[in-house]
Design an enzyme around this catalytic site. Sequence first.
Site, PDB file in Angstrom:
ATOM      1  N   SER A 145       1.003  -1.126  -0.116  1.00 45.15           N
ATOM      2  CA  SER A 145      -0.055  -0.027   0.286  1.00 45.15           C
ATOM      3  C   SER A 145       0.886   1.144  -0.010  1.00 45.15           C
ATOM      4  CB  SER A 145      -0.817   0.021   1.155  1.00 45.15           C
ATOM      5  OG  SER A 145      -2.156   0.701   1.026  1.00 45.15           O
TER       6      SER A 145
ATOM      7  N   HIS B 235      -7.954  -4.948  -2.480  1.00 44.64           N
ATOM      8  CA  HIS B 235      -6.784  -4.474  -1.555  1.00 44.64           C
ATOM      9  C   HIS B 235      -6.157  -5.536  -0.820  1.00 44.64           C
ATOM     10  CE1 HIS B 235      -4.100  -1.417  -0.444  1.00 44.64           C
ATOM     11  NE2 HIS B 235      -4.091  -1.516   0.490  1.00 44.64           N
TER      12      HIS B 235
END
Length: 243
Positions: free
Chosen positions: A104, A217
């Site tokens: 991330s 994600h």
Amino acid sequence: MVTYYSGGLKVKGLLAEPQVEGNYDGFLYLRGGIKNVGQVRVGRIVQFASEGFIVMAPFYRGNQGGEGNEDFAGDDREDAFSAFCLLEQYAKVKKNRIHVFGFSRGGVMALMAGVQFPHTCSVVSWGGVSDMFLTYEERVDLRRMMKRVIGGTPSKVPERYEWRTPLYELERLKAPLLIIHGEKDNNVSVEHSYRLENRAKELGKYVESWYFPEFTHYFPPKENRRLVERLTCWMKQRAENPE
């Protein structure tokens, strides 16, 4: 838990190593999020250490009792650089065998570390940010935080966003690069990885991309474990056979 110096600050992090005594490749794990969002998890660090790495995972400044204030890929990049140096000086880490992994927001940090240390063995960006301008554009919920931490909007202080965007320095990256991204990711859009891949290819870098149309994600636990095994194998192969 370790405490180390970074830019004159005492910063905290986690260090994990395999139970069997020996020398291993180093693995710099760069977390995502900011403050309490996306904290380093012990289980995740153990997961990578069990694949045969000595893992160092900074919490970044201002977290978990560390001094200073986190800066969202600004001055806190020093925390990643100092952790890299810590691994280099650790007797159990093989010489010139350090890999960098970012998840991330940690993707930006990983690329910065790869640029800073040309002898990095490999860089992996998983669901990683590559363009801070794009993050501001996409993540309306983060704009307030970004304006506060960075000091304004991209239109007001473009140079500060550019400084936090490693795409502009990618020509200095020497390490092979692996990009992993779920195409349904709403936290960090896959566009970040497309831009990173395209720029790396333009510059003639060694880059591989693993895209997953079905994932967001966060990957399901079973797929996550399988992918950890696969990416750590890739890292070891790159260390043995640098392109």
